[in-house]
Design a protein around this motif. Sequence first.
Motif, PDB file in Angstrom:
ATOM      1  N   SER A 353       0.803  -1.227   0.000  1.00 30.07           N
ATOM      2  CA  SER A 353       0.000   0.000   0.000  1.00 30.07           C
ATOM      3  C   SER A 353       0.832   1.270   0.000  1.00 30.07           C
ATOM      4  O   SER A 353       0.294   2.352  -0.273  1.00 30.07           O
ATOM      5  N   LEU A 354       2.123   1.176   0.285  1.00 33.22           N
ATOM      6  CA  LEU A 354       2.976   2.358   0.228  1.00 33.22           C
ATOM      7  C   LEU A 354       3.183   2.791  -1.225  1.00 33.22           C
ATOM      8  O   LEU A 354       3.160   1.974  -2.152  1.00 33.22           O
ATOM      9  N   LYS A 355       3.427   4.069  -1.413  1.00 37.47           N
ATOM     10  CA  LYS A 355       3.674   4.598  -2.756  1.00 37.47           C
ATOM     11  C   LYS A 355       4.970   4.030  -3.311  1.00 37.47           C
ATOM     12  O   LYS A 355       6.009   4.054  -2.651  1.00 37.47           O
ATOM     13  N   GLY A 356       4.897   3.528  -4.538  1.00 36.85           N
ATOM     14  CA  GLY A 356       6.096   3.064  -5.196  1.00 36.85           C
ATOM     15  C   GLY A 356       5.857   1.807  -6.009  1.00 36.85           C
ATOM     16  O   GLY A 356       4.732   1.306  -6.102  1.00 36.85           O
ATOM     17  N   THR A 357       6.918   1.329  -6.621  1.00 34.32           N
ATOM     18  CA  THR A 357       6.913   0.035  -7.285  1.00 34.32           C
ATOM     19  C   THR A 357       7.297  -1.005  -6.242  1.00 34.32           C
ATOM     20  O   THR A 357       8.349  -0.890  -5.610  1.00 34.32           O
ATOM     21  N   THR A 358       6.444  -1.990  -6.041  1.00 35.91           N
ATOM     22  CA  THR A 358       6.651  -2.975  -4.981  1.00 35.91           C
ATOM     23  C   THR A 358       7.592  -4.073  -5.452  1.00 35.91           C
ATOM     24  O   THR A 358       7.408  -4.649  -6.524  1.00 35.91           O
ATOM     25  N   ARG A 450      -4.845  -3.786  -4.743  1.00 34.85           N
ATOM     26  CA  ARG A 450      -3.944  -2.737  -5.233  1.00 34.85           C
ATOM     27  C   ARG A 450      -4.180  -2.469  -6.725  1.00 34.85           C
ATOM     28  O   ARG A 450      -4.300  -1.332  -7.161  1.00 34.85           O
ATOM     29  N   LYS A 451      -4.238  -3.540  -7.515  1.00 31.19           N
ATOM     30  CA  LYS A 451      -4.355  -3.374  -8.960  1.00 31.19           C
ATOM     31  C   LYS A 451      -5.712  -2.793  -9.362  1.00 31.19           C
ATOM     32  O   LYS A 451      -5.832  -2.149 -10.408  1.00 31.19           O
ATOM     33  N   ALA A 452      -6.733  -3.020  -8.540  1.00 29.85           N
ATOM     34  CA  ALA A 452      -8.065  -2.492  -8.845  1.00 29.85           C
ATOM     35  C   ALA A 452      -8.231  -1.042  -8.417  1.00 29.85           C
ATOM     36  O   ALA A 452      -9.242  -0.408  -8.730  1.00 29.85           O
ATOM     37  N   SER A 453      -7.233  -0.506  -7.700  1.00 33.27           N
ATOM     38  CA  SER A 453      -7.343   0.837  -7.131  1.00 33.27           C
ATOM     39  C   SER A 453      -6.293   1.768  -7.736  1.00 33.27           C
ATOM     40  O   SER A 453      -5.099   1.619  -7.468  1.00 33.27           O
ATOM     41  N   PRO A 454      -6.697   2.754  -8.541  1.00 35.52           N
ATOM     42  CA  PRO A 454      -5.721   3.729  -9.038  1.00 35.52           C
ATOM     43  C   PRO A 454      -4.968   4.431  -7.910  1.00 35.52           C
ATOM     44  O   PRO A 454      -3.781   4.727  -8.030  1.00 35.52           O
ATOM     45  N   ALA A 455      -5.652   4.671  -6.783  1.00 35.30           N
ATOM     46  CA  ALA A 455      -4.999   5.354  -5.663  1.00 35.30           C
ATOM     47  C   ALA A 455      -3.876   4.510  -5.078  1.00 35.30           C
ATOM     48  O   ALA A 455      -2.773   5.010  -4.813  1.00 35.30           O
ATOM     49  N   LEU A 456      -4.139   3.218  -4.854  1.00 39.58           N
ATOM     50  CA  LEU A 456      -3.117   2.351  -4.265  1.00 39.58           C
ATOM     51  C   LEU A 456      -2.018   1.999  -5.261  1.00 39.58           C
ATOM     52  O   LEU A 456      -0.908   1.646  -4.866  1.00 39.58           O
ATOM     53  N   THR A 457      -2.317   2.079  -6.543  1.00 38.72           N
ATOM     54  CA  THR A 457      -1.311   1.757  -7.552  1.00 38.72           C
ATOM     55  C   THR A 457      -0.406   2.947  -7.837  1.00 38.72           C
ATOM     56  O   THR A 457       0.815   2.842  -7.752  1.00 38.72           O
ATOM     57  N   ARG A 458      -0.993   4.078  -8.193  1.00 36.06           N
ATOM     58  CA  ARG A 458      -0.200   5.210  -8.676  1.00 36.06           C
ATOM     59  C   ARG A 458      -0.383   6.482  -7.845  1.00 36.06           C
ATOM     60  O   ARG A 458       0.222   7.502  -8.149  1.00 36.06           O
ATOM     61  N   GLY A 459      -1.229   6.428  -6.818  1.00 38.17           N
ATOM     62  CA  GLY A 459      -1.588   7.646  -6.107  1.00 38.17           C
ATOM     63  C   GLY A 459      -0.461   8.260  -5.303  1.00 38.17           C
ATOM     64  O   GLY A 459       0.510   7.594  -4.917  1.00 38.17           O
ATOM     65  N   GLU A 460      -0.606   9.546  -5.041  1.00 35.40           N
ATOM     66  CA  GLU A 460       0.330  10.241  -4.157  1.00 35.40           C
ATOM     67  C   GLU A 460       0.075   9.807  -2.714  1.00 35.40           C
ATOM     68  O   GLU A 460      -1.015   9.326  -2.375  1.00 35.40           O
ATOM     69  N   THR A 474      -2.733   8.596   3.497  1.00 31.67           N
ATOM     70  CA  THR A 474      -3.702   8.469   2.415  1.00 31.67           C
ATOM     71  C   THR A 474      -2.956   8.271   1.106  1.00 31.67           C
ATOM     72  O   THR A 474      -1.836   8.766   0.916  1.00 31.67           O
ATOM     73  N   ARG A 475      -3.596   7.540   0.197  1.00 29.37           N
ATOM     74  CA  ARG A 475      -3.150   7.431  -1.189  1.00 29.37           C
ATOM     75  C   ARG A 475      -4.262   8.026  -2.041  1.00 29.37           C
ATOM     76  O   ARG A 475      -5.429   7.633  -1.903  1.00 29.37           O
ATOM     77  N   THR A 476      -3.915   8.955  -2.902  1.00 29.75           N
ATOM     78  CA  THR A 476      -4.924   9.680  -3.661  1.00 29.75           C
ATOM     79  C   THR A 476      -4.562   9.734  -5.134  1.00 29.75           C
ATOM     80  O   THR A 476      -3.433  10.096  -5.499  1.00 29.75           O
ATOM     81  N   GLU A 477      -5.523   9.376  -5.980  1.00 26.06           N
ATOM     82  CA  GLU A 477      -5.371   9.484  -7.433  1.00 26.06           C
ATOM     83  C   GLU A 477      -6.721   9.900  -8.001  1.00 26.06           C
ATOM     84  O   GLU A 477      -7.722   9.169  -7.889  1.00 26.06           O
ATOM     85  N   GLY A 478      -6.769  11.089  -8.610  1.00 26.97           N
ATOM     86  CA  GLY A 478      -8.023  11.577  -9.154  1.00 26.97           C
ATOM     87  C   GLY A 478      -9.077  11.705  -8.072  1.00 26.97           C
ATOM     88  O   GLY A 478      -8.852  12.304  -7.026  1.00 26.97           O
ATOM     89  N   ALA A 479     -10.239  11.103  -8.312  1.00 24.59           N
ATOM     90  CA  ALA A 479     -11.359  11.197  -7.375  1.00 24.59           C
ATOM     91  C   ALA A 479     -11.316  10.134  -6.296  1.00 24.59           C
ATOM     92  O   ALA A 479     -12.177  10.104  -5.415  1.00 24.59           O
ATOM     93  N   GLU A 480     -10.320   9.236  -6.349  1.00 27.74           N
ATOM     94  CA  GLU A 480     -10.270   8.147  -5.366  1.00 27.74           C
ATOM     95  C   GLU A 480      -9.236   8.435  -4.282  1.00 27.74           C
ATOM     96  O   GLU A 480      -8.101   8.828  -4.570  1.00 27.74           O
ATOM     97  N   GLN A 481      -9.645   8.215  -3.046  1.00 30.06           N
ATOM     98  CA  GLN A 481      -8.709   8.309  -1.921  1.00 30.06           C
ATOM     99  C   GLN A 481      -8.926   7.115  -1.004  1.00 30.06           C
ATOM    100  O   GLN A 481     -10.054   6.743  -0.695  1.00 30.06           O
ATOM    101  N   VAL A 482      -7.804   6.521  -0.593  1.00 27.80           N
ATOM    102  CA  VAL A 482      -7.854   5.403   0.346  1.00 27.80           C
ATOM    103  C   VAL A 482      -7.045   5.779   1.581  1.00 27.80           C
ATOM    104  O   VAL A 482      -5.879   6.179   1.476  1.00 27.80           O
ATOM    105  N   LEU A 483      -7.687   5.684   2.740  1.00 28.10           N
ATOM    106  CA  LEU A 483      -7.021   5.893   4.016  1.00 28.10           C
ATOM    107  C   LEU A 483      -6.455   4.551   4.469  1.00 28.10           C
ATOM    108  O   LEU A 483      -7.175   3.553   4.548  1.00 28.10           O
ATOM    109  N   CYS A 484      -5.146   4.514   4.749  1.00 25.81           N
ATOM    110  CA  CYS A 484      -4.469   3.281   5.136  1.00 25.81           C
ATOM    111  C   CYS A 484      -4.008   3.403   6.585  1.00 25.81           C
ATOM    112  O   CYS A 484      -3.272   4.343   6.932  1.00 25.81           O
ATOM    113  N   LEU A 485      -4.446   2.473   7.421  1.00 23.18           N
ATOM    114  CA  LEU A 485      -4.159   2.520   8.850  1.00 23.18           C
ATOM    115  C   LEU A 485      -3.483   1.224   9.290  1.00 23.18           C
ATOM    116  O   LEU A 485      -3.931   0.131   8.929  1.00 23.18           O
TER     117      LEU A 485
END
Length: 533
Positions: A353-358, A450-460, A474-485
């Motif tokens: 879930s962290l930003k980057g290439t896993t 991850r692959k189904a979520s633009p935020a978890l894949t490429r989001g800031e 948070t991971r955010t891409e376009g209109a999607e935001q995912v809060l990761c705890l």
Amino acid sequence: MSAAPWWKGAVVYHIYVRSFFDSDGDGHGDLKGVAAKLDYIKDLGVDAIWLSPVHPSPNRDWGYDVSDFEGVHPDYGSMADLEALIDAAHGRGLKVMLDEVLSHTSDEHAWFAASRDGGPDGEKASWYVWAEPADDGTAPNNWLSVFGGPAWAYQPARRQHYHHKFLRQQPKLNWRNPDAKEAAISVLDFWLAKGIDGFRLDVAGTFLHDDALTDNPAVPAAQRTRHHWAHASEMQVHLNDSNLPENIPLLDEIRTRVDGHSDRFVFGEFSEEEERCGAYCTPEDGLHSAYTFVLLHARKLNPQIFRDHFETLARHPGHWPCISFCNHDIMRTATRFGGGEAIARLMLALLLSLKGTTLLYQGEELGLPQAQSLTRIEIRDPVGDLYWPISKGRDGSRTPMPWAPGENLGFSSAKPWLPSAPEHRDLTVAAQAADRNSILAFSKALIALRKASPALTRGEIEMLPAEGQVLAFTRTEGAEQVLCLFNMGPEPAVFAQAGLVGEPVGLPGLIQAKAAAGRAELGPYGVAFIRRP
């Protein structure tokens, strides 16, 4: 808007070929063995495979001492086997990446033989880093090898020392020589023409050295830890034998060469702090991406480690990191952070879930612990041989992949090059594939999420303030935001945020959180992904 490159947010499965699967019963994993398991790899949901070095090598450092950059080690098969693997992987939609060791070679490489035997005036005389002895015959300066002792070896044939940052049998290429540099970069051209999709560059911060051979400064005594004293080379700040600023335009030259072939990817390994990683890989300069050992060396479940890492990288706009928690050099994640299935699941969720290439190391999807039962006579790693008994070296993360119950855990019909780990007997692929609540099932579900979520894949990514042992972002891409705890402690914890609403994402084996009225309650080592409206 152009599509993001395939590697941005990809999950790359790291295969240590010698320990993955033995197809011919000689005790060593091989390329046909990788090909035989491509359906398993594809089913994980990953995007690419990264193969540990496959080239001919005398195996002083198990493939990281290359004697022929354009060949295939006979233990692994033939060039035809590698070409067949590339085709089979591509047929399944998987990219194939190679591990290239271009900073140094084996002392059995033809280039080094020519440099050594041709004398100071020979054609390849300066293809390696040679220097005159000090006045008393000792090493030219104070540089130390990562593997212990001076980073210089005296060669009677030339009456000079040659530099080796690692083993004596791994002489350092002189990237300041234009012919040597071009020969090294041309290795990438050779494999790109074969259809390889990218490269991991070993010790990418060590290509250039200080031409004046200036001594490295010492780490101040007050800053030294047990780690420094156990590994003498860490008592120096490596400013002159590696990590020079001139590396940046050189790395940019490498990326430009790789970019000459469409849709390719090159990332590097940097041994120093995050600043190297960030400065050496930006949209304008250096490689496409990189990782350092900051997260690989972490041993405590401390949220601040991860916050600090990403806040440091954020100082380099546009930098896209690779995220890795363990590999062939590093103790396995589940053991390093305290052991236990709950921690294995927590760290898998964080990794994906962290930003980057896993970068997902083989067996990590099974929650494998470190193999700690190896004896002195079973150790094959030169680091383990040197540092025994304070360390068993790197072999504990290199033991054979456990495929099925029975002899050698399904890896080979012969005695494996390293013993199968008794710690892995109950964690085989076969056993976990039959259990819908296994860590393997959890890993597949995480990758699919991850692959189904633009935020978890490429989001800031934005790190959020949190109390105690909670890591929140948070991971955010376009209109999607995912809060990761993530609750990194053994006691229940709460994350509070005004107006917190959202629906927790359910995954098999995920310790559920309750989110309501501005609070999310997390159980011990609990994880929550909450989609924000």
